[in-house]
Design a protein around this motif. Sequence first.
Motif, short mmCIF file in Angstrom:
data_model
loop_
_atom_site.label_atom_id
_atom_site.label_comp_id
_atom_site.label_asym_id
_atom_site.label_seq_id
_atom_site.Cartn_x
_atom_site.Cartn_y
_atom_site.Cartn_z
N ALA A 27 0.87 -1.41 0.74
CA ALA A 27 -0.27 0.05 -0.10
C ALA A 27 1.05 1.19 -0.23
O ALA A 27 0.26 2.23 -0.81
N ALA A 28 2.01 1.11 0.52
CA ALA A 28 3.06 2.30 0.60
C ALA A 28 3.33 2.89 -0.55
O ALA A 28 3.37 3.73 -1.07
N GLY A 29 3.86 1.88 -1.20
CA GLY A 29 4.21 1.92 -2.84
C GLY A 29 3.30 2.73 -3.91
O GLY A 29 2.87 3.50 -4.51
N ARG A 30 2.48 1.93 -3.88
CA ARG A 30 0.79 2.64 -4.68
C ARG A 30 0.70 3.60 -3.66
O ARG A 30 0.16 4.85 -5.09
N ARG A 31 0.49 4.24 -2.48
CA ARG A 31 0.57 5.35 -2.06
C ARG A 31 1.18 6.49 -2.72
O ARG A 31 0.88 7.35 -2.88
N LEU A 32 2.71 6.40 -3.18
CA LEU A 32 3.43 6.96 -2.93
C LEU A 32 3.73 6.93 -5.28
O LEU A 32 3.40 8.47 -5.42
N GLY A 68 4.41 13.79 3.19
CA GLY A 68 6.10 13.93 3.40
C GLY A 68 6.16 13.10 2.79
O GLY A 68 7.63 12.64 3.06
N TYR A 69 6.14 13.50 1.83
CA TYR A 69 7.19 12.76 0.20
C TYR A 69 8.77 13.90 -0.06
O TYR A 69 7.94 15.36 0.17
N GLY A 70 9.62 13.46 -0.39
CA GLY A 70 10.40 14.02 -0.81
C GLY A 70 10.80 14.69 -2.53
O GLY A 70 9.99 13.31 -3.37
N VAL A 71 11.58 16.14 -2.73
CA VAL A 71 10.52 15.96 -4.29
C VAL A 71 12.22 16.43 -4.79
O VAL A 71 13.26 16.82 -3.87
N VAL A 72 12.42 15.50 -5.79
CA VAL A 72 13.97 15.31 -6.80
C VAL A 72 14.20 16.35 -6.88
O VAL A 72 13.50 16.91 -7.96
N ARG A 73 15.17 17.35 -7.12
CA ARG A 73 15.16 18.45 -8.04
C ARG A 73 16.64 18.11 -8.65
O ARG A 73 16.62 19.89 -9.57
N GLN A 74 17.86 17.12 -8.82
CA GLN A 74 18.44 16.99 -9.85
C GLN A 74 17.62 16.76 -10.74
O GLN A 74 18.74 17.35 -11.86
N TYR A 75 16.44 16.44 -11.55
CA TYR A 75 16.07 16.81 -12.97
C TYR A 75 14.57 17.43 -12.39
O TYR A 75 14.18 17.75 -12.09
N PRO A 111 6.98 15.15 -11.61
CA PRO A 111 7.15 15.37 -10.94
C PRO A 111 8.35 14.04 -10.91
O PRO A 111 7.55 12.73 -11.60
N MET A 112 9.08 13.46 -9.97
CA MET A 112 10.06 12.25 -9.69
C MET A 112 9.78 12.49 -7.96
O MET A 112 10.14 13.58 -7.36
N LEU A 113 9.11 12.05 -7.03
CA LEU A 113 8.14 12.07 -5.49
C LEU A 113 8.96 10.97 -4.72
O LEU A 113 8.91 9.66 -5.62
N ASN A 114 10.26 10.62 -3.68
CA ASN A 114 10.53 9.62 -2.91
C ASN A 114 9.98 9.71 -1.94
O ASN A 114 10.10 10.42 -1.23
N ALA A 115 10.44 7.91 -1.70
CA ALA A 115 9.46 8.57 -0.58
C ALA A 115 10.46 8.24 1.02
O ALA A 115 10.27 8.52 1.93
N LEU A 136 11.69 3.42 -2.10
CA LEU A 136 11.03 3.90 -3.08
C LEU A 136 11.24 5.18 -3.91
O LEU A 136 10.74 6.23 -3.09
N SER A 137 10.89 5.51 -5.08
CA SER A 137 10.75 6.89 -5.81
C SER A 137 9.79 6.33 -7.52
O SER A 137 9.74 5.02 -7.49
N ALA A 138 8.62 7.49 -7.68
CA ALA A 138 7.24 7.47 -8.66
C ALA A 138 7.64 9.01 -9.54
O ALA A 138 8.76 9.70 -9.04
N GLN A 139 7.63 8.47 -10.61
CA GLN A 139 7.33 9.78 -11.79
C GLN A 139 6.75 9.53 -12.51
O GLN A 139 5.98 8.62 -13.08
N TRP A 140 6.12 10.98 -12.77
CA TRP A 140 5.10 10.72 -14.23
C TRP A 140 5.58 12.59 -15.05
O TRP A 140 6.33 13.44 -14.40
#
Length: 167
Positions: A27-32, A68-75, A111-115, A136-140
């Motif tokens: 569930a945590a991965g799906r929420r991300l 509570g997720y982190g936003v990737v800044r490098q991309y 956006p890319m968000l990291n758990a 975990l990380s996800a991008q759309w």
Amino acid sequence: VSFDVSVFVDGVFGDNCGTVCVGDVDAAGRRLVDATRGALDAAIAVVRPGACLTEIGDACSDAADVRGYGVVRQYCGHGIGTTFHAPPLVSHCRNQNKFRLQKGHVFTIEPMLNAGQRETKELADGWTVVTKDRSLSAQWEHMVAVTGSGYEVLTAWPGGTGAYAAV
């Protein structure tokens, strides 16, 4: 798994990305994955003539912060058309970019968000990127055109969960 697909047709580039859950994802991965899609949706919603790129970064950051997720800044997102990675650069975190959008601008929001922490690192293959803390990380990603009164998502899929109407 994130699929980032770029094409070049008739002298013009296209670019989009989606993350799908494969196998037994908790569930945590799906929420991300869902939250990252929500960050993209929130960012697209602020696109209109006269909007600043800061608004896109704020919308993505707000969507991440609430969960509570982190936003990737490098991309970042980027302008697109006959040149692939063109200005403007579109940051998904809070920023001071006062570039104003105008009708006819075409760019990506991705956006890319990291758990966990927001930092990433590139692996030795020169292509694969992972989170430094191995979370975990996800991008759309969608390509967006600024219209006279709002936006049009150029990479929306008909009937899909990401179908958008031009605004």
